[in-house]
Design a protein around this motif. Structure first.
Motif, PDB file in Angstrom:
ATOM      1  N   ALA A 317      -8.501   5.047  -0.177  1.00  0.00           N
ATOM      2  CA  ALA A 317      -8.149   5.770   1.050  1.00  0.00           C
ATOM      3  C   ALA A 317      -7.916   4.803   2.203  1.00  0.00           C
ATOM      4  O   ALA A 317      -6.993   4.986   3.012  1.00  0.00           O
ATOM      5  CB  ALA A 317      -9.259   6.761   1.399  1.00  0.00           C
ATOM      6  N   ALA A 318      -8.740   3.762   2.291  1.00  0.00           N
ATOM      7  CA  ALA A 318      -8.576   2.789   3.371  1.00  0.00           C
ATOM      8  C   ALA A 318      -7.278   2.005   3.209  1.00  0.00           C
ATOM      9  O   ALA A 318      -6.580   1.737   4.204  1.00  0.00           O
ATOM     10  CB  ALA A 318      -9.770   1.833   3.396  1.00  0.00           C
ATOM     11  N   MET A 319      -6.929   1.632   1.977  1.00  0.00           N
ATOM     12  CA  MET A 319      -5.664   0.939   1.751  1.00  0.00           C
ATOM     13  C   MET A 319      -4.488   1.832   2.116  1.00  0.00           C
ATOM     14  O   MET A 319      -3.515   1.372   2.752  1.00  0.00           O
ATOM     15  CB  MET A 319      -5.570   0.489   0.300  1.00  0.00           C
ATOM     16  CG  MET A 319      -4.216  -0.136  -0.079  1.00  0.00           C
ATOM     17  SD  MET A 319      -3.775  -1.599   0.910  1.00  0.00           S
ATOM     18  CE  MET A 319      -4.793  -2.852   0.118  1.00  0.00           C
ATOM     19  N   ALA A 320      -4.546   3.098   1.742  1.00  0.00           N
ATOM     20  CA  ALA A 320      -3.471   4.028   2.097  1.00  0.00           C
ATOM     21  C   ALA A 320      -3.338   4.143   3.616  1.00  0.00           C
ATOM     22  O   ALA A 320      -2.227   4.165   4.167  1.00  0.00           O
ATOM     23  CB  ALA A 320      -3.738   5.394   1.471  1.00  0.00           C
ATOM     24  N   THR A 321      -4.469   4.197   4.315  1.00  0.00           N
ATOM     25  CA  THR A 321      -4.450   4.255   5.779  1.00  0.00           C
ATOM     26  C   THR A 321      -3.784   3.017   6.359  1.00  0.00           C
ATOM     27  O   THR A 321      -2.971   3.103   7.289  1.00  0.00           O
ATOM     28  CB  THR A 321      -5.877   4.388   6.325  1.00  0.00           C
ATOM     29  OG1 THR A 321      -6.482   5.574   5.800  1.00  0.00           O
ATOM     30  CG2 THR A 321      -5.887   4.444   7.844  1.00  0.00           C
ATOM     31  N   GLY A 322      -4.123   1.869   5.804  1.00  0.00           N
ATOM     32  CA  GLY A 322      -3.531   0.624   6.286  1.00  0.00           C
ATOM     33  C   GLY A 322      -2.030   0.574   6.073  1.00  0.00           C
ATOM     34  O   GLY A 322      -1.280   0.094   6.939  1.00  0.00           O
ATOM     35  N   LEU A 323      -1.563   1.058   4.938  1.00  0.00           N
ATOM     36  CA  LEU A 323      -0.127   1.046   4.657  1.00  0.00           C
ATOM     37  C   LEU A 323       0.630   1.986   5.595  1.00  0.00           C
ATOM     38  O   LEU A 323       1.720   1.647   6.075  1.00  0.00           O
ATOM     39  CB  LEU A 323       0.117   1.425   3.195  1.00  0.00           C
ATOM     40  CG  LEU A 323      -0.350   0.393   2.164  1.00  0.00           C
ATOM     41  CD1 LEU A 323      -0.227   0.959   0.752  1.00  0.00           C
ATOM     42  CD2 LEU A 323       0.442  -0.908   2.289  1.00  0.00           C
ATOM     43  N   VAL A 324       0.061   3.155   5.862  1.00  0.00           N
ATOM     44  CA  VAL A 324       0.693   4.077   6.808  1.00  0.00           C
ATOM     45  C   VAL A 324       0.730   3.449   8.195  1.00  0.00           C
ATOM     46  O   VAL A 324       1.743   3.517   8.915  1.00  0.00           O
ATOM     47  CB  VAL A 324      -0.053   5.428   6.831  1.00  0.00           C
ATOM     48  CG1 VAL A 324       0.465   6.310   7.962  1.00  0.00           C
ATOM     49  CG2 VAL A 324       0.095   6.141   5.488  1.00  0.00           C
ATOM     50  N   LEU A 325      -0.376   2.828   8.596  1.00  0.00           N
ATOM     51  CA  LEU A 325      -0.425   2.176   9.904  1.00  0.00           C
ATOM     52  C   LEU A 325       0.629   1.073   9.999  1.00  0.00           C
ATOM     53  O   LEU A 325       1.332   0.958  11.013  1.00  0.00           O
ATOM     54  CB  LEU A 325      -1.822   1.593  10.132  1.00  0.00           C
ATOM     55  CG  LEU A 325      -2.019   0.745  11.390  1.00  0.00           C
ATOM     56  CD1 LEU A 325      -1.769   1.576  12.648  1.00  0.00           C
ATOM     57  CD2 LEU A 325      -3.422   0.136  11.413  1.00  0.00           C
ATOM     58  N   LEU A 326       0.746   0.261   8.949  1.00  0.00           N
ATOM     59  CA  LEU A 326       1.736  -0.816   8.961  1.00  0.00           C
ATOM     60  C   LEU A 326       3.150  -0.251   9.088  1.00  0.00           C
ATOM     61  O   LEU A 326       3.975  -0.775   9.860  1.00  0.00           O
ATOM     62  CB  LEU A 326       1.609  -1.639   7.678  1.00  0.00           C
ATOM     63  CG  LEU A 326       2.634  -2.766   7.499  1.00  0.00           C
ATOM     64  CD1 LEU A 326       2.553  -3.767   8.648  1.00  0.00           C
ATOM     65  CD2 LEU A 326       2.428  -3.463   6.159  1.00  0.00           C
ATOM     66  N   ALA A 327       3.445   0.817   8.359  1.00  0.00           N
ATOM     67  CA  ALA A 327       4.773   1.419   8.431  1.00  0.00           C
ATOM     68  C   ALA A 327       5.072   1.908   9.849  1.00  0.00           C
ATOM     69  O   ALA A 327       6.192   1.723  10.367  1.00  0.00           O
ATOM     70  CB  ALA A 327       4.874   2.560   7.431  1.00  0.00           C
ATOM     71  N   VAL A 339       2.046  -7.824  12.098  1.00  0.00           N
ATOM     72  CA  VAL A 339       1.700  -9.063  11.396  1.00  0.00           C
ATOM     73  C   VAL A 339       0.209  -9.101  11.083  1.00  0.00           C
ATOM     74  O   VAL A 339      -0.203  -9.459   9.966  1.00  0.00           O
ATOM     75  CB  VAL A 339       2.113 -10.290  12.240  1.00  0.00           C
ATOM     76  CG1 VAL A 339       1.466 -11.566  11.720  1.00  0.00           C
ATOM     77  CG2 VAL A 339       3.637 -10.437  12.244  1.00  0.00           C
ATOM     78  N   PHE A 340      -0.615  -8.725  12.055  1.00  0.00           N
ATOM     79  CA  PHE A 340      -2.067  -8.729  11.840  1.00  0.00           C
ATOM     80  C   PHE A 340      -2.455  -7.791  10.702  1.00  0.00           C
ATOM     81  O   PHE A 340      -3.222  -8.160   9.808  1.00  0.00           O
ATOM     82  CB  PHE A 340      -2.776  -8.320  13.132  1.00  0.00           C
ATOM     83  CG  PHE A 340      -4.271  -8.236  13.006  1.00  0.00           C
ATOM     84  CD1 PHE A 340      -5.040  -9.385  12.978  1.00  0.00           C
ATOM     85  CD2 PHE A 340      -4.904  -7.007  12.907  1.00  0.00           C
ATOM     86  CE1 PHE A 340      -6.422  -9.315  12.853  1.00  0.00           C
ATOM     87  CE2 PHE A 340      -6.281  -6.920  12.787  1.00  0.00           C
ATOM     88  CZ  PHE A 340      -7.041  -8.083  12.750  1.00  0.00           C
ATOM     89  N   ILE A 341      -1.920  -6.570  10.719  1.00  0.00           N
ATOM     90  CA  ILE A 341      -2.267  -5.600   9.680  1.00  0.00           C
ATOM     91  C   ILE A 341      -1.706  -6.034   8.332  1.00  0.00           C
ATOM     92  O   ILE A 341      -2.384  -5.925   7.289  1.00  0.00           O
ATOM     93  CB  ILE A 341      -1.758  -4.204  10.065  1.00  0.00           C
ATOM     94  CG1 ILE A 341      -2.435  -3.728  11.356  1.00  0.00           C
ATOM     95  CG2 ILE A 341      -2.016  -3.212   8.935  1.00  0.00           C
ATOM     96  CD1 ILE A 341      -3.937  -3.613  11.278  1.00  0.00           C
TER      97      ILE A 341
END
Length: 407
Positions: A317-327, A339-341
């Motif tokens: 779930a945390a990885m999915a959150t990070g990918l959505v945030l990066l997008a 870049v940081f994310i």
């Protein structure tokens, strides 16, 4: 003859110099009303976490037949805490009672927190209290900085800052901000560093970024974000003068380089830090697809006990959150934050499996500021977060303080 008036002997008034305000008063004067509201929220959530720990001690003793709970402080002495204390007390290579050389991976931890712990211990005799105090003070600095970052350029900066801090302090893994771990100390340096970069104070950003790197390798990712912010900054100064500030952006690399040289001098291995990570936590390189597959299998294929399987579900779930945030950051062209994310996700998503990503979300300030700004546009966001997400904070606080793996 002209009469002369007698001279008046008037004493010149003595001008009293204003007294310098005591340091505590000067510090309080620099806090805005919004800062004070943020700190009040921080203090209340600390009380809440301490109450959860008290209840956990009574409800989940190590011995099911116990009539008295274990000491309250012992519930904060979990997992990585032992490594930090051993480094602070015995150094990186000194032996300690009960040490198993085969599982001694102390060099996997950067020296910033253990050295701060050792310094505070000279005043606070109890190691655990010293560690909790470091996180308590560091967290206060961090939330003030986060609130100010969230308020930058926003028409309702005070509310945006308070929302961002609320979302951080009620996030699922917020217990690690209270424990004697590195997250609070890292944020106490990293967030003011980013604030300094946004204010174009590059020397201060570099110095604070270097301090952040002493605590976690994530400081290098912060350095990359600061560098991108520097390169994209619009500055009216002449180019040559501006470029003189560029070395400050590279300063956060220095602590990692010094630590690498130190470990090589002691072990003969230039990759000693990385090899310790691989031995202790399976952080050897795997493709993102392999890392995802291993994590998914452990989460859902009934290979582990339910507690560990649930933790791997949180990792996903945390990885999915990070990918959505990066997008979203890429879509909005927030290149420095992206870049940081991206560097965080690459480092955490290319090991044997996902590990400690929920904890890493605490460091993702664009997540908390983004949620704050979104919630001010859409009122239901705050309600959904408080009702659906925030309860996980209590569950993970109980998980950690009862001695179970909590990410």
């Amino acid at each position: 003859m002209t009469a002369t008036l007698p001279e008046r002997n008037v004493a010149s008034p003595v001008r009293k110099m204003p007294r310098a305000a005591p340091p505590r008063r000067r510090l309080l004067d620099r806090l805005t009303p919004a800062d004070r509201r943020v700190l009040r929220l921080y203090a209340l959530t600390r009380l809440g976490l301490w109450l959860v720990t008290y209840c956990t001690a009574w409800l989940f003793p190590a011995d099911g037949d116990a009539k008295s709970p274990a000491p309250w402080l012992s519930h904060w002495e979990r997992w990585d805490w032992a490594h930090y204390r051993h480094i602070a007390e015995y150094g990186y290579f000194g032996s300690f009672p009960g040490m198993d050389p085969a599982s001694d991976n102390r060099v996997a931890f950067f020296p910033g927190f253990p050295f701060t712990l050792r310094a505070v211990h000279t005043v606070i005799p109890d190691w655990t209290v010293a560690g909790l105090l470091i996180s308590l003070v560091s967290g206060a600095v961090a939330v003030v900085a986060l609130g100010r970052i969230a308020g930058l350029g926003h028409p309702d900066g005070a509310r945006a800052g308070q929302r961002a801090v609320t979302f951080l302090l009620l996030s699922p893994t917020a217990v690690f901000l209270a424990a004697g771990y590195t997250e609070a100390l890292f944020l106490a340096f990293a967030l003011p560093a980013w604030l300094a970069a946004k204010n174009r104070n590059w020397p201060l950003a570099g110095l604070l970024g270097a301090a952040a790197t002493t605590t976690r390798v994530s400081g290098l990712f912060l350095a990359a974000a600061i560098l991108v912010e520097f390169l994209l900054a619009r500055d009216d100064r002449r180019g040559e003068r501006r470029m003189r500030a560029l070395p400050w952006c590279a300063l956060p690399v220095l602590p990692a380089a010094v630590y690498t040289v130190y470990l090589h001098a002691r072990t003969g291995d230039w990759m000693a830090w990385k090899h310790a990570q691989e031995r202790g936590w399976y952080r050897d390189f795997h493709t993102p697809a392999e890392a995802f597959r291993h994590t998914r299998d452990n989460a859902f294929d009934h290979l582990l006990t339910t507690g560990y399987a649930w933790e791997f579900q949180l990792e996903l779930a945390a990885m999915a959150t990070g990918l959505v945030l990066l997008a979203l950051l890429l879509y909005r062209r927030r290149w420095p934050e992206a870049v940081f994310i991206a560097l965080n996700l690459w480092a955490l998503g290319t090991s044997y499996w996902y590990l400690s990503i929920p904890r890493a979300t605490l460091l993702w300030w664009p997540l908390w500021t983004g949620l704050a700004h979104w919630s001010l546009r859409r009122g239901w966001v705050k309600e959904a977060y408080l009702v659906v997400v925030a309860p996980l904070m209590v569950i993970l606080a109980v998980t950690f303080t009862s001695g179970r793996w909590a990410g």
